[in-house]
Motif scaffolding. Structure first.
Motif, mmCIF file in Angstrom:
data_model
loop_
_atom_site.group_PDB
_atom_site.id
_atom_site.type_symbol
_atom_site.label_atom_id
_atom_site.label_comp_id
_atom_site.label_asym_id
_atom_site.label_seq_id
_atom_site.Cartn_x
_atom_site.Cartn_y
_atom_site.Cartn_z
ATOM 1 N N GLU A 165 123.132 14.860 29.872
ATOM 2 C CA GLU A 165 122.341 14.940 28.675
ATOM 3 C C GLU A 165 122.911 15.760 27.621
ATOM 4 O O GLU A 165 122.973 15.410 26.488
ATOM 5 N N LYS A 166 123.361 16.941 28.162
ATOM 6 C CA LYS A 166 123.862 18.108 27.310
ATOM 7 C C LYS A 166 125.127 17.371 26.547
ATOM 8 O O LYS A 166 125.492 17.592 25.491
ATOM 9 N N PHE A 167 125.928 16.726 27.289
ATOM 10 C CA PHE A 167 127.258 16.390 26.841
ATOM 11 C C PHE A 167 127.403 14.766 26.570
ATOM 12 O O PHE A 167 128.294 14.322 26.253
ATOM 13 N N GLU A 168 126.136 14.212 26.457
ATOM 14 C CA GLU A 168 125.820 12.929 25.949
ATOM 15 C C GLU A 168 126.843 11.839 26.709
ATOM 16 O O GLU A 168 127.190 10.964 26.205
ATOM 17 N N LEU A 169 127.214 11.998 27.983
ATOM 18 C CA LEU A 169 127.634 11.042 28.841
ATOM 19 C C LEU A 169 126.737 9.623 28.859
ATOM 20 O O LEU A 169 127.283 8.531 29.009
ATOM 21 N N ARG A 170 125.559 9.938 29.190
ATOM 22 C CA ARG A 170 124.836 8.937 29.375
ATOM 23 C C ARG A 170 123.868 8.659 28.192
ATOM 24 O O ARG A 170 122.921 9.453 27.996
ATOM 25 N N ASN A 171 124.318 8.002 27.290
ATOM 26 C CA ASN A 171 124.154 8.011 25.748
ATOM 27 C C ASN A 171 123.254 6.791 25.244
ATOM 28 O O ASN A 171 123.603 5.984 24.693
ATOM 29 N N GLY A 172 122.058 6.615 25.815
ATOM 30 C CA GLY A 172 121.286 5.655 25.237
ATOM 31 C C GLY A 172 121.058 4.447 25.633
ATOM 32 O O GLY A 172 119.874 3.689 25.444
ATOM 33 N N VAL A 173 121.667 3.828 26.575
ATOM 34 C CA VAL A 173 121.395 2.437 27.145
ATOM 35 C C VAL A 173 120.886 2.786 28.598
ATOM 36 O O VAL A 173 121.007 3.698 29.351
ATOM 37 N N ASP A 174 120.055 1.560 29.099
ATOM 38 C CA ASP A 174 119.382 1.618 30.382
ATOM 39 C C ASP A 174 120.347 1.026 31.399
ATOM 40 O O ASP A 174 119.939 0.782 32.446
ATOM 41 N N PHE A 175 121.497 0.893 31.201
ATOM 42 C CA PHE A 175 122.501 0.300 32.460
ATOM 43 C C PHE A 175 123.805 0.895 32.176
ATOM 44 O O PHE A 175 124.183 1.474 31.263
ATOM 45 N N VAL A 176 124.811 0.748 32.904
ATOM 46 C CA VAL A 176 126.157 1.360 33.176
ATOM 47 C C VAL A 176 127.081 0.364 33.538
ATOM 48 O O VAL A 176 126.707 -0.579 34.138
ATOM 49 N N THR A 177 128.338 0.330 32.930
ATOM 50 C CA THR A 177 129.100 -0.813 33.266
ATOM 51 C C THR A 177 130.223 -0.078 34.043
ATOM 52 O O THR A 177 130.588 1.066 34.003
ATOM 53 N N GLN A 178 131.265 -0.881 34.678
ATOM 54 C CA GLN A 178 132.315 -0.459 35.488
ATOM 55 C C GLN A 178 132.280 0.576 36.648
ATOM 56 O O GLN A 178 132.895 1.153 36.824
ATOM 57 N N HIS A 179 130.955 0.448 37.203
ATOM 58 C CA HIS A 179 130.747 1.065 38.205
ATOM 59 C C HIS A 179 131.379 0.326 39.701
ATOM 60 O O HIS A 179 130.489 -0.242 40.464
ATOM 61 N N MET A 180 132.487 0.119 39.669
ATOM 62 C CA MET A 180 133.091 -0.611 40.508
ATOM 63 C C MET A 180 134.119 0.033 41.678
ATOM 64 O O MET A 180 134.842 0.962 41.098
ATOM 65 N N ALA A 181 133.984 -0.243 43.090
ATOM 66 C CA ALA A 181 134.883 0.594 43.936
ATOM 67 C C ALA A 181 135.831 -0.576 44.435
ATOM 68 O O ALA A 181 135.607 -1.613 44.575
ATOM 69 N N ARG A 182 136.997 0.140 44.742
ATOM 70 C CA ARG A 182 138.112 -0.570 45.467
ATOM 71 C C ARG A 182 137.864 -0.885 47.123
ATOM 72 O O ARG A 182 137.082 -0.234 47.407
ATOM 73 N N PRO A 183 138.491 -1.936 47.392
ATOM 74 C CA PRO A 183 138.258 -2.320 48.760
ATOM 75 C C PRO A 183 139.155 -1.372 49.583
ATOM 76 O O PRO A 183 140.159 -0.880 48.847
ATOM 77 N N HIS A 184 138.941 -1.095 50.929
ATOM 78 C CA HIS A 184 139.752 -0.310 51.582
ATOM 79 C C HIS A 184 139.791 -1.033 53.201
ATOM 80 O O HIS A 184 138.867 -1.646 53.553
ATOM 81 N N ASN A 185 140.881 -0.897 53.809
ATOM 82 C CA ASN A 185 141.084 -1.404 55.047
ATOM 83 C C ASN A 185 140.498 -0.355 55.956
ATOM 84 O O ASN A 185 139.891 0.674 55.811
ATOM 85 N N ASP A 186 140.336 -0.832 57.443
ATOM 86 C CA ASP A 186 139.486 -0.105 58.469
ATOM 87 C C ASP A 186 140.400 1.144 58.642
ATOM 88 O O ASP A 186 139.535 2.188 58.788
ATOM 89 N N ARG A 187 141.472 1.289 58.710
ATOM 90 C CA ARG A 187 142.253 2.384 58.830
ATOM 91 C C ARG A 187 141.992 3.366 57.953
ATOM 92 O O ARG A 187 141.582 4.686 58.207
ATOM 93 N N ASP A 188 141.946 3.190 56.476
ATOM 94 C CA ASP A 188 141.802 4.117 55.511
ATOM 95 C C ASP A 188 140.356 4.696 55.768
ATOM 96 O O ASP A 188 140.212 5.673 55.149
ATOM 97 N N LEU A 189 139.311 3.709 55.768
ATOM 98 C CA LEU A 189 137.710 4.039 56.122
ATOM 99 C C LEU A 189 137.759 5.048 57.082
ATOM 100 O O LEU A 189 136.960 6.208 56.990
ATOM 101 N N SER A 190 138.485 4.878 58.122
ATOM 102 C CA SER A 190 138.382 5.678 59.269
ATOM 103 C C SER A 190 138.945 7.261 58.909
ATOM 104 O O SER A 190 138.459 8.321 59.221
ATOM 105 N N ILE A 191 140.065 7.166 58.010
ATOM 106 C CA ILE A 191 140.650 8.166 57.604
ATOM 107 C C ILE A 191 139.652 9.060 56.694
ATOM 108 O O ILE A 191 139.342 10.482 56.886
ATOM 109 N N TYR A 192 139.117 8.275 55.914
ATOM 110 C CA TYR A 192 138.168 8.952 54.872
ATOM 111 C C TYR A 192 136.975 9.668 55.519
ATOM 112 O O TYR A 192 136.518 10.683 55.176
#
Length: 415
Positions: free
Chosen positions: A264-291
């Motif tokens: 609110e203070k820095f107006e990052l969420r600024n006026g609309v009720d939706f957000v775009t590009q909230h997308m995550a990249r895929p990961h293989n099983d090895r990377d997920l285990s490490i994560y």
């Protein structure tokens, strides 16, 4: 003073520009080599046009996929906007073409400011460590001379040159010393400071050189920047977003929780009720285990995972001395580590800090860490967006710098 203008060189997606526009400056031109970043710049310029005309809903219709980009630009862009985004490498014979384009846009007006920072790879410590010659022969070391050609051509009142800390130590300080001497020979007084991005409200540990020059003989001086005293944490920029699975692509989603004091203070969420590009990249099983191991280690012990600590079955090479900190969890209870363009290649250095969401950061989360508002749309898809975000100057930092410069220029004019 409301008509102060600027040219943005090496503009990227427009982080510096966004801050200067917010402070009331008018962009004359953006010069950028990356095509997708140029598309982002044009989209954002149309946003500012529509906002000034009280037609912002048309922009929201576009980012919520109610119209195609072609339809959006055909309806709401114009030749002045599209011509002001110059998708051309700076340097050599290209400068003549760039100058001609800018001259047409200026229409004989004086340029008030030039802002920008050449690509930092030649100065960064990481770049020098990876290059066998320590980047000594990299042509990007001398892009400041190309920047200077725009100072010679347009004689702005003030210029802002942003870059990485490594610029100070490159070639034992020779480049930075020569750069400053060169700018002074062109008729500019100058000074620089090393700034911490968190002092501007940006929630990451990012250190940058801010070099500012002004015409000799004027009563301008290096500005003072207001420091944000409140302490915020990364949790405040992640908590309201929808939970994601690896590879989940939510170009449009509703907020999952109410806003936060930071947003609110820095107006990052600024006026609309939706957000775009909230997308995550895929990961293989090895990377997920490490994560998972990295997340548990960080959340339970505040310890970073080192490659030698991995179970044998998760190791893929025998080198246990180089790049041992390749996997890094974002600190949810403090500041993020520095956001860089490498996030476009993999998410290993930006692991989401929750063992119930084992993945790397989404595009929108990375953008928030860089202080981009939620209605800032990055063109070109996920990888292009990550690259643009990592290369950007945080808009919150830029707006504070811009406001301080404007204040000094206003005082100067009143005298």
């Amino acid at each position: 003073m409301n008509n102060l203008n600027f040219i943005d060189l090496f503009s990227g997606a427009g982080g510096l520009s966004e801050g200067f526009i917010k402070a009331g400056f008018t962009p004359i031109a953006h010069v950028e080599i990356d095509k997708k970043a140029c598309e982002t710049l044009e989209t954002r310029l149309v946003y500012h046009k529509l906002k000034s005309e009280n037609r912002i809903q048309n922009y929201y219709d576009y980012i919520s996929e109610k119209m195609t980009r072609e339809e959006f630009l055909k309806e709401f862009s114009n030749s002045e906007i599209s011509n002001s985004v110059i998708n051309t490498p700076i340097g050599g014979d290209n400068n003549k073409v760039i100058f001609e384009n800018i001259d047409k846009l200026l229409k004989k007006k004086q340029v008030d400011l030039i802002v920008g920072g050449p690509p930092c790879q030649a100065y960064s410590l990481v770049g020098r460590n990876r290059d066998k010659d320590g980047m000594k022969n990299d042509s990007r070391n001398f892009l400041y001379k190309e920047y200077a050609k725009f100072l010679i051509k347009y004689t702005p009142k003030v210029f802002v040159f942003e870059n990485v800390m490594g610029l100070i130590t490159a070639e034992d300080g020779k480049y930075f010393k020569n750069m400053r001497a060169y700018f002074k020979r062109l008729g500019y007084e100058l000074d620089y400071t090393i700034q911490k991005s968190e002092h501007f409200g940006v929630l990451q540990k990012r250190r940058r050189i801010i070099l500012i020059g002004w015409q000799k003989g004027t009563d301008f001086k290096y500005p003072e920047f207001d420091e944000i005293k409140e302490k915020f944490t990364v949790k405040q920029i992640l908590s309201d977003l929808k939970k994601l699975k690896p590879g989940e692509q939510n170009n449009i989603t509703k907020y999952a929780k109410p806003t936060t004091a930071y947003l609110e203070k820095f107006e990052l969420r600024n006026g609309v009720d939706f957000v775009t590009q909230h997308m995550a990249r895929p990961h293989n099983d090895r990377d997920l285990s490490i994560y998972k191991i990295a997340i548990d280690k960080w959340l339970k012990k505040s310890e970073r995972l080192k490659y030698p600590d991995l179970p044998t079955e998760l190791k893929t090479h025998k080198n246990e001395t180089s790049f041992v900190d390749r996997y890094k969890v974002v600190d949810i209870n403090g500041l993020s580590h520095t956001m860089v363009a490498h996030i476009a290649k993999d998410g290993h250095h930006y692991i989401y800090p929750d063992n119930k969401q084992i993945r790397s950061l989404s595009v929108r989360e990375a953008a928030r860490i860089q202080s981009f508002p939620d209605d800032f749309f990055f063109e070109g898809g996920r990888s292009a967006a990550f690259r643009q975000i990592g290369n950007a100057v945080p808009p919150l930092m830029a707006s504070t710098i811009a406001k301080s410069i404007k204040k000094l220029l206003c005082q100067k004019k009143k005298k």
